[in-house]
Design a protein around this motif. Sequence first.
Motif, mmCIF file in Angstrom:
data_model
loop_
_atom_site.group_PDB
_atom_site.id
_atom_site.type_symbol
_atom_site.label_atom_id
_atom_site.label_comp_id
_atom_site.label_asym_id
_atom_site.label_seq_id
_atom_site.Cartn_x
_atom_site.Cartn_y
_atom_site.Cartn_z
ATOM 1 N N ASN A 113 -20.583 -12.857 -16.835
ATOM 2 C CA ASN A 113 -19.473 -11.897 -16.764
ATOM 3 C C ASN A 113 -19.971 -10.452 -16.791
ATOM 4 O OD1 ASN A 113 -17.571 -14.009 -16.724
ATOM 5 N ND2 ASN A 113 -17.570 -14.083 -18.948
ATOM 6 N N ASP A 114 -21.005 -10.160 -16.004
ATOM 7 C CA ASP A 114 -21.604 -8.819 -15.922
ATOM 8 C C ASP A 114 -22.173 -8.327 -17.239
ATOM 9 O OD1 ASP A 114 -21.112 -8.537 -13.163
ATOM 10 O OD2 ASP A 114 -19.051 -7.900 -13.557
ATOM 11 N N ILE A 115 -22.555 -9.225 -18.127
ATOM 12 C CA ILE A 115 -23.151 -8.850 -19.412
ATOM 13 C C ILE A 115 -24.503 -9.548 -19.544
ATOM 14 C CG2 ILE A 115 -22.907 -8.962 -21.914
ATOM 15 C CD1 ILE A 115 -19.870 -8.963 -21.489
ATOM 16 N N ASP A 116 -25.535 -8.746 -19.817
ATOM 17 C CA ASP A 116 -26.860 -9.297 -20.109
ATOM 18 C C ASP A 116 -26.959 -9.537 -21.609
ATOM 19 O OD1 ASP A 116 -27.866 -9.133 -17.465
ATOM 20 O OD2 ASP A 116 -28.249 -6.994 -17.740
ATOM 21 N N TYR A 117 -27.543 -10.653 -21.973
ATOM 22 C CA TYR A 117 -27.744 -10.959 -23.387
ATOM 23 C C TYR A 117 -28.937 -11.888 -23.540
ATOM 24 C CZ TYR A 117 -25.172 -15.305 -22.352
ATOM 25 O OH TYR A 117 -24.759 -16.509 -21.830
ATOM 26 N N TYR A 151 -31.254 -14.812 -48.597
ATOM 27 C CA TYR A 151 -31.854 -16.144 -48.625
ATOM 28 C C TYR A 151 -32.300 -16.624 -47.245
ATOM 29 C CZ TYR A 151 -29.560 -16.013 -53.130
ATOM 30 O OH TYR A 151 -29.165 -15.634 -54.389
ATOM 31 N N ALA A 152 -32.059 -15.829 -46.226
ATOM 32 C CA ALA A 152 -32.334 -16.247 -44.849
ATOM 33 C C ALA A 152 -33.824 -16.356 -44.583
ATOM 34 C CB ALA A 152 -31.707 -15.268 -43.870
ATOM 35 N N THR A 153 -34.196 -17.445 -43.941
ATOM 36 C CA THR A 153 -35.566 -17.629 -43.476
ATOM 37 C C THR A 153 -35.617 -17.712 -41.948
ATOM 38 O OG1 THR A 153 -35.409 -20.036 -43.679
ATOM 39 C CG2 THR A 153 -36.293 -18.803 -45.579
ATOM 40 N N GLN A 154 -34.438 -17.767 -41.332
ATOM 41 C CA GLN A 154 -34.367 -17.832 -39.873
ATOM 42 C C GLN A 154 -33.011 -17.295 -39.426
ATOM 43 O OE1 GLN A 154 -33.835 -21.656 -37.645
ATOM 44 N NE2 GLN A 154 -35.898 -21.160 -36.890
ATOM 45 N N PHE A 155 -33.032 -16.586 -38.310
ATOM 46 C CA PHE A 155 -31.790 -16.149 -37.670
ATOM 47 C C PHE A 155 -31.746 -16.727 -36.269
ATOM 48 C CE2 PHE A 155 -32.454 -12.612 -40.669
ATOM 49 C CZ PHE A 155 -31.213 -12.580 -41.270
ATOM 50 N N ILE A 156 -30.626 -17.289 -35.896
ATOM 51 C CA ILE A 156 -30.376 -17.725 -34.520
ATOM 52 C C ILE A 156 -29.241 -16.837 -34.037
ATOM 53 C CG2 ILE A 156 -29.699 -19.628 -33.028
ATOM 54 C CD1 ILE A 156 -30.756 -21.532 -35.240
ATOM 55 N N LEU A 157 -29.582 -15.908 -33.140
ATOM 56 C CA LEU A 157 -28.639 -14.864 -32.763
ATOM 57 C C LEU A 157 -28.476 -14.759 -31.256
ATOM 58 C CD1 LEU A 157 -30.021 -11.990 -35.037
ATOM 59 C CD2 LEU A 157 -28.041 -13.434 -35.485
ATOM 60 N N THR A 158 -27.306 -14.341 -30.835
ATOM 61 C CA THR A 158 -27.075 -13.903 -29.470
ATOM 62 C C THR A 158 -27.022 -12.388 -29.511
ATOM 63 O OG1 THR A 158 -25.812 -15.899 -28.974
ATOM 64 C CG2 THR A 158 -25.543 -14.033 -27.481
ATOM 65 N N GLU A 159 -27.975 -11.745 -28.853
ATOM 66 C CA GLU A 159 -28.045 -10.286 -28.836
ATOM 67 C C GLU A 159 -27.491 -9.796 -27.509
ATOM 68 O OE1 GLU A 159 -32.199 -9.538 -29.685
ATOM 69 O OE2 GLU A 159 -31.807 -9.698 -31.837
ATOM 70 N N ILE A 160 -26.359 -9.120 -27.580
ATOM 71 C CA ILE A 160 -25.635 -8.671 -26.394
ATOM 72 C C ILE A 160 -26.061 -7.255 -26.055
ATOM 73 C CG2 ILE A 160 -23.350 -8.269 -25.408
ATOM 74 C CD1 ILE A 160 -22.315 -10.344 -27.488
ATOM 75 N N ASN A 161 -26.405 -7.026 -24.794
ATOM 76 C CA ASN A 161 -26.878 -5.716 -24.352
ATOM 77 C C ASN A 161 -25.728 -4.867 -23.829
ATOM 78 O OD1 ASN A 161 -29.528 -6.532 -24.929
ATOM 79 N ND2 ASN A 161 -29.713 -7.471 -22.921
ATOM 80 N N LYS A 162 -24.710 -4.713 -24.652
ATOM 81 C CA LYS A 162 -23.557 -3.897 -24.287
ATOM 82 C C LYS A 162 -22.854 -3.494 -25.576
ATOM 83 C CE LYS A 162 -19.462 -3.824 -21.383
ATOM 84 N NZ LYS A 162 -18.702 -4.465 -20.317
#
Length: 87
Positions: free
Chosen positions: A75-79, A37-48
């Motif tokens: 904290n040394d994490i790109d997202y 049913y999703a029409t939108q996602f609000i996400l934090t995408e972590i590059n680790k």
Amino acid sequence: HDGFIFCKSLEEVLVKFPTQKLMIIGGTAIYNMFLPYATQFILTEINKEFKGDTYFPHWDKNKFQKTYSQDEHENDIDYQFCIYDLK
């Protein structure tokens, strides 16, 4: 709490809120129920990579368009904080 409405099933949510925009906050089983049913996602995408036993479910990115992205570093994490809207 005041302002909260408790629903016991997906069907009850769809009946009570047929046209309202809702924000679904998981766990995995809840995400899986509402994914179709999703029409939108609000996400934090972590590059680790992290070891764990719970992940956001697979979804078809081809059906969505990234409409917002903001790069972050902590904290040394790109997202990225991202918003995807249904095409």
